[in-house]
Design a protein around this motif. Structure first.
Motif, PDB file in Angstrom:
ATOM      1  N   LEU A 262      44.405  36.433  54.930  1.00 20.30           N
ATOM      2  CA  LEU A 262      45.607  36.160  54.154  1.00 20.30           C
ATOM      3  C   LEU A 262      45.456  36.666  52.726  1.00 20.30           C
ATOM      4  N   ALA A 263      44.244  36.621  52.206  1.00 17.08           N
ATOM      5  CA  ALA A 263      43.947  37.111  50.855  1.00 17.08           C
ATOM      6  C   ALA A 263      42.451  37.343  50.762  1.00 17.08           C
ATOM      7  N   GLY A 264      42.068  38.283  49.928  1.00 20.26           N
ATOM      8  CA  GLY A 264      40.665  38.542  49.657  1.00 20.26           C
ATOM      9  C   GLY A 264      40.463  38.715  48.168  1.00 20.26           C
ATOM     10  N   PHE A 265      39.344  38.221  47.649  1.00 20.09           N
ATOM     11  CA  PHE A 265      39.102  38.325  46.216  1.00 20.09           C
ATOM     12  C   PHE A 265      37.609  38.192  45.943  1.00 20.09           C
ATOM     13  N   VAL A 266      37.207  38.609  44.769  1.00 16.43           N
ATOM     14  CA  VAL A 266      35.832  38.428  44.314  1.00 16.43           C
ATOM     15  C   VAL A 266      35.635  36.960  43.962  1.00 16.43           C
ATOM     16  N   SER A 267      34.544  36.375  44.445  1.00 14.18           N
ATOM     17  CA  SER A 267      34.244  34.981  44.145  1.00 14.18           C
ATOM     18  C   SER A 267      33.527  34.888  42.802  1.00 14.18           C
ATOM     19  N   GLY A 268      34.117  34.198  41.855  1.00 10.88           N
ATOM     20  CA  GLY A 268      33.495  34.044  40.538  1.00 10.88           C
ATOM     21  C   GLY A 268      33.207  35.392  39.903  1.00 10.88           C
ATOM     22  N   SER A 269      31.972  35.583  39.457  1.00 12.40           N
ATOM     23  CA  SER A 269      31.580  36.847  38.851  1.00 12.40           C
ATOM     24  C   SER A 269      31.060  37.839  39.883  1.00 12.40           C
ATOM     25  N   GLY A 270      31.128  37.467  41.184  1.00 13.40           N
ATOM     26  CA  GLY A 270      30.707  38.373  42.244  1.00 13.40           C
ATOM     27  C   GLY A 270      29.191  38.407  42.384  1.00 13.40           C
ATOM     28  N   PRO A 271      28.730  39.255  43.339  1.00 15.66           N
ATOM     29  CA  PRO A 271      29.488  40.208  44.149  1.00 15.66           C
ATOM     30  C   PRO A 271      29.994  39.635  45.472  1.00 15.66           C
ATOM     31  N   THR A 272      29.797  38.327  45.746  1.00 17.69           N
ATOM     32  CA  THR A 272      30.305  37.772  46.989  1.00 17.69           C
ATOM     33  C   THR A 272      31.829  37.885  47.024  1.00 17.69           C
ATOM     34  N   LEU A 273      32.353  38.239  48.192  1.00 18.56           N
ATOM     35  CA  LEU A 273      33.790  38.342  48.396  1.00 18.56           C
ATOM     36  C   LEU A 273      34.245  37.186  49.272  1.00 18.56           C
ATOM     37  N   ALA A 274      35.396  36.625  48.950  1.00 18.99           N
ATOM     38  CA  ALA A 274      35.950  35.498  49.696  1.00 18.99           C
ATOM     39  C   ALA A 274      37.255  35.918  50.350  1.00 18.99           C
ATOM     40  N   PHE A 275      37.382  35.591  51.630  1.00 20.74           N
ATOM     41  CA  PHE A 275      38.605  35.884  52.373  1.00 20.74           C
ATOM     42  C   PHE A 275      39.159  34.583  52.928  1.00 20.74           C
ATOM     43  N   LEU A 276      40.439  34.346  52.681  1.00 21.39           N
ATOM     44  CA  LEU A 276      41.114  33.156  53.171  1.00 21.39           C
ATOM     45  C   LEU A 276      41.743  33.465  54.521  1.00 21.39           C
ATOM     46  N   ALA A 277      41.447  32.638  55.522  1.00 21.15           N
ATOM     47  CA  ALA A 277      41.995  32.816  56.863  1.00 21.15           C
ATOM     48  C   ALA A 277      43.021  31.728  57.165  1.00 21.15           C
ATOM     49  N   ARG A 278      43.927  32.026  58.107  1.00 22.18           N
ATOM     50  CA  ARG A 278      44.985  31.065  58.425  1.00 22.18           C
ATOM     51  C   ARG A 278      44.442  29.846  59.156  1.00 22.18           C
ATOM     52  N   ASP A 279      43.461  30.065  60.043  1.00 23.28           N
ATOM     53  CA  ASP A 279      42.903  28.964  60.822  1.00 23.28           C
ATOM     54  C   ASP A 279      41.497  29.350  61.271  1.00 23.28           C
ATOM     55  N   GLU A 280      40.850  28.441  62.002  1.00 20.31           N
ATOM     56  CA  GLU A 280      39.461  28.660  62.395  1.00 20.31           C
ATOM     57  C   GLU A 280      39.310  29.868  63.319  1.00 20.31           C
ATOM     58  N   ALA A 281      40.248  30.044  64.254  1.00 16.65           N
ATOM     59  CA  ALA A 281      40.176  31.190  65.164  1.00 16.65           C
ATOM     60  C   ALA A 281      40.318  32.505  64.401  1.00 16.65           C
ATOM     61  N   SER A 282      41.220  32.528  63.430  1.00 21.29           N
ATOM     62  CA  SER A 282      41.404  33.734  62.624  1.00 21.29           C
ATOM     63  C   SER A 282      40.161  34.036  61.804  1.00 21.29           C
ATOM     64  N   ALA A 283      39.523  32.978  61.304  1.00 23.36           N
ATOM     65  CA  ALA A 283      38.292  33.164  60.529  1.00 23.36           C
ATOM     66  C   ALA A 283      37.191  33.748  61.403  1.00 23.36           C
ATOM     67  N   LEU A 284      37.086  33.268  62.631  1.00 25.61           N
ATOM     68  CA  LEU A 284      36.073  33.798  63.544  1.00 25.61           C
ATOM     69  C   LEU A 284      36.328  35.267  63.845  1.00 25.61           C
ATOM     70  N   ASP A 285      37.579  35.620  64.117  1.00 22.65           N
ATOM     71  CA  ASP A 285      37.919  37.024  64.385  1.00 22.65           C
ATOM     72  C   ASP A 285      37.576  37.899  63.187  1.00 22.65           C
TER      73      ASP A 285
END
Length: 317
Positions: A262-285
């Motif tokens: 649903l969205a992706g962004f740099v977490s804090g100062s990085g370099p880890t990237l965070a992606f928001l998923a709609r639900d658990e199945a979407s996160a697994l995919d």
């Protein structure tokens, strides 16, 4: 503190990593620091801290993530936390800390801060110093801006330097996929790059002449437990600087967003990237897709509680 007394051989504390689902950075102040406004969420990636009695202060570190860059001397934030608690309370002994890390190191997810929070809670329980949570928060704020949130956990709004916290109501469960990176980013370098970027484009993107704030849309999305609504509002002022220093991260962000995030962004100062998923199945995919592309992708959910004494009696050696 419950869970142990001074006679307990070993205390186990779990402390969560975090992401900043919103992060606004004010102008650089005369002391070189910035006021910020952040919406923190604690995630189910944990640092496990074990504390046992010792004459001195020592630490050993292992983990499911690369821990090669973690200091094992007095500069380690967990050791500093233990020493601060001892000096504040007049405790004359020491502690041996064993830490198992699952939060990416130097990844903008507060792993070191979680270690410090875990050490404060574990040593307070082990030594029987019995500080109130408000007193532990005061010590945490001396150690770093993210340490108080590691104690609090859940979802919170941080202002000032990020350590002035107000708990925020977040319903439901948000699903996240995190992509870590073995090449860390220096937080001071990212802030410096942001200042330089703003100076070069002062007419277009200089910070607004007001205190940073978390907008109502972020708060509404968290209260509603609505990932689609939250995706419209996630933002990180540090992202432009992090991507300038690490342009390779932009390709991974694009891949994640093309692959269902649903969205992706740099977490804090990085370099880890965070992606928001709609639900658990979407996160697994999404995790499967990113892993197949060669990314080190982890799934987590939030919000979760802050640093707490664990009932798991398993000792660490």
């Amino acid at each position: 503190m419950s869970g142990a007394t001074a006679s307990t051989f070993q205390v186990h504390v779990r402390a969560p990593g975090k992401i900043n689902v919103f992060f606004e950075v004010g102008a650089v102040e005369s002391d070189g620091y910035h006021d910020v406004a952040s919406a923190y969420q604690a995630l189910s990636l944990y640092e496990d801290v074990w504390a046992e009695h010792s004459d001195g202060f020592s630490i050993e570190v292992a983990g499911s993530v690369d821990v090669a860059g973690v200091p094992l001397d007095e500069s380690n934030l967990a050791v500093r936390a233990a020493r601060l608690l001892a000096s504040t309370t007049g405790y004359s002994g020491g502690v041996h800390l064993t830490i198992h890390k699952a939060v990416p190191v130097a990844g903008g997810m507060g792993g070191g801060s979680a270690d410090a929070a875990g050490a404060l809670v574990a040593c307070d329980a082990l030594w029987g110093t019995g500080l109130a949570m408000s007193e532990l928060h005061e010590l945490a704020a001396e150690l770093g801006a993210d340490v108080p949130f590691s104690l609090l956990g859940g979802t919170a709004i941080g202002t000032g330097r990020g350590d002035e916290l107000s708990p925020a109501l977040a319903r439901g469960r948000f699903e996240w996929v995190l992509v870590s990176n073995s090449r860390g980013l220096s937080t001071p370098a990212v802030y410096q790059a942001l200042d330089e970027y703003r100076a070069q484009r002062v007419l277009d993107i200089s910070p607004a002449p007001r205190a940073p704030m978390v907008p109502p849309g972020v708060m509404q999305a968290l209260r509603a437990g609505d990932p689609d609504m939250l995706a419209l509002h996630v933002s990180n002022d540090l992202q432009v600087a992090a991507l300038a220093l690490r342009p390779d991260l932009a390709e991974i962000l694009e891949l994640g967003e093309r692959s269902g995030a649903l969205a992706g962004f740099v977490s804090g100062s990085g370099p880890t990237l965070a992606f928001l998923a709609r639900d658990e199945a979407s996160a697994l995919d999404l995790q499967v897709t990113l892993s197949a592309a060669g990314c080190d992708a982890l799934r987590a959910h939030g919000p979760v509680p802050g640093a707490r004494v664990s009932t798991d009696p398993t000792p660490r050696r």
